[in-house]
Design a protein around this motif. Structure first.
Motif, short mmCIF file in Angstrom:
data_model
loop_
_atom_site.label_atom_id
_atom_site.label_comp_id
_atom_site.label_asym_id
_atom_site.label_seq_id
_atom_site.Cartn_x
_atom_site.Cartn_y
_atom_site.Cartn_z
N ASP A 182 1.14 -1.17 0.11
CA ASP A 182 -0.10 -0.07 0.00
C ASP A 182 1.21 1.61 -0.43
N LEU A 183 1.37 1.73 -1.19
CA LEU A 183 2.49 2.63 -0.85
C LEU A 183 1.92 4.16 -0.99
N GLU A 202 5.80 7.24 -10.27
CA GLU A 202 6.07 6.02 -11.39
C GLU A 202 7.11 6.02 -12.50
N GLN A 203 7.97 5.26 -12.24
CA GLN A 203 9.88 5.27 -11.98
C GLN A 203 9.51 4.98 -13.55
N PRO A 204 10.44 5.55 -14.13
CA PRO A 204 10.94 4.60 -15.84
C PRO A 204 11.12 3.20 -15.81
N TYR A 205 11.46 2.81 -14.59
CA TYR A 205 12.26 1.34 -15.19
C TYR A 205 11.78 -0.07 -13.95
N GLY A 206 10.00 0.73 -14.35
CA GLY A 206 8.67 -0.19 -13.24
C GLY A 206 8.45 -0.41 -12.17
N VAL A 207 8.71 0.83 -11.64
CA VAL A 207 8.52 0.62 -9.98
C VAL A 207 7.46 1.85 -10.20
N ARG A 208 6.74 1.85 -9.00
CA ARG A 208 5.93 3.28 -8.35
C ARG A 208 6.86 3.18 -7.03
N ASP A 209 6.82 4.49 -6.58
CA ASP A 209 7.90 4.73 -5.30
C ASP A 209 8.12 5.65 -4.86
N PHE A 210 8.69 5.83 -3.93
CA PHE A 210 8.22 7.58 -2.98
C PHE A 210 10.38 7.72 -1.85
N ALA A 211 10.34 8.18 -1.84
CA ALA A 211 11.91 8.58 -1.12
C ALA A 211 11.78 9.94 -0.04
N LEU A 265 18.75 8.48 2.97
CA LEU A 265 17.59 7.43 2.02
C LEU A 265 16.70 6.90 1.89
N ILE A 266 15.66 6.68 2.30
CA ILE A 266 14.84 5.61 2.39
C ILE A 266 13.18 5.47 1.46
N ARG A 267 13.76 4.49 0.47
CA ARG A 267 13.37 4.50 -0.67
C ARG A 267 11.81 3.48 -0.77
N VAL A 268 10.63 3.83 -0.49
CA VAL A 268 9.65 3.10 -0.19
C VAL A 268 8.99 2.21 -1.96
N GLN A 269 9.00 1.18 -2.42
CA GLN A 269 8.84 0.89 -3.21
C GLN A 269 7.34 0.09 -3.15
N GLU A 270 6.30 0.24 -3.91
CA GLU A 270 5.05 -0.70 -4.42
C GLU A 270 5.43 -1.89 -4.88
N ARG A 271 4.39 -3.23 -4.26
CA ARG A 271 4.71 -4.66 -4.28
C ARG A 271 4.53 -4.97 -5.62
N ARG A 272 5.06 -5.82 -6.10
CA ARG A 272 3.85 -6.14 -7.85
C ARG A 272 3.88 -7.46 -7.52
#
Length: 136
Positions: free
Chosen positions: A91-92, A112-121, A129-136
């Motif tokens: 749950d991003l 939505e990143q161009p390398y295929g993940v959706r994340d925030f930092a 730096l903590i990056r959190v990505q959405e599990r797919r």
């Protein structure tokens, strides 16, 4: 071969602020808290995943690190360029709302990143730096 990541280390310069971020904002459980004052090693990890932990440690505790190296580490921490970790969540948006409601420095909103993940930092209280990505 069966190898897992058990622990990784991130520096902290304020154990209470770091503890509040990882426990209260990210929802990690506290698995250990040893030492006193600023010289504390705090082990946290995701609930239900006892085999994976982050150890928050004072960056200046290693006696083999010179004063010049300590100064470099502290300067890099202040800039947020010393350490980072990548987390994931199902749950991003909900996670971002909880993080944003706190006092954390948001570096990047959900994207939505161009390398295929959706994340925030976000930066933790020490600047990591903590990056959190959405599990797919």
């Amino acid at each position: 071969m069966d190898i897992n990541i058990h622990s990784t280390f991130l520096p902290h310069d304020d154990p209470d602020a770091s503890l509040a971020f990882y426990r209260d904002v990210l929802g990690f459980e506290v698995r250990g808290d040893v030492g006193q004052g600023a010289m504390r090693w705090i082990t946290v990890g995701p609930v239900g995943q006892p085999g994976t932990s982050i150890v928050l440690e004072p960056p200046y505790a290693d006696p083999s690190v010179t004063d010049e190296e300590r100064a470099t580490v502290v300067a890099m921490m202040a800039k947020g360029t010393f350490a980072r970790v990548l987390l994931d969540t199902a749950d991003l948006d909900g996670t971002f709302e909880k993080v944003q409601a706190g006092t954390s420095e948001i570096v990047q909103e959900p994207t939505e990143q161009p390398y295929g993940v959706r994340d925030f930092a976000v930066r933790d209280p020490a600047g990591n730096l903590i990056r959190v990505q959405e599990r797919r």
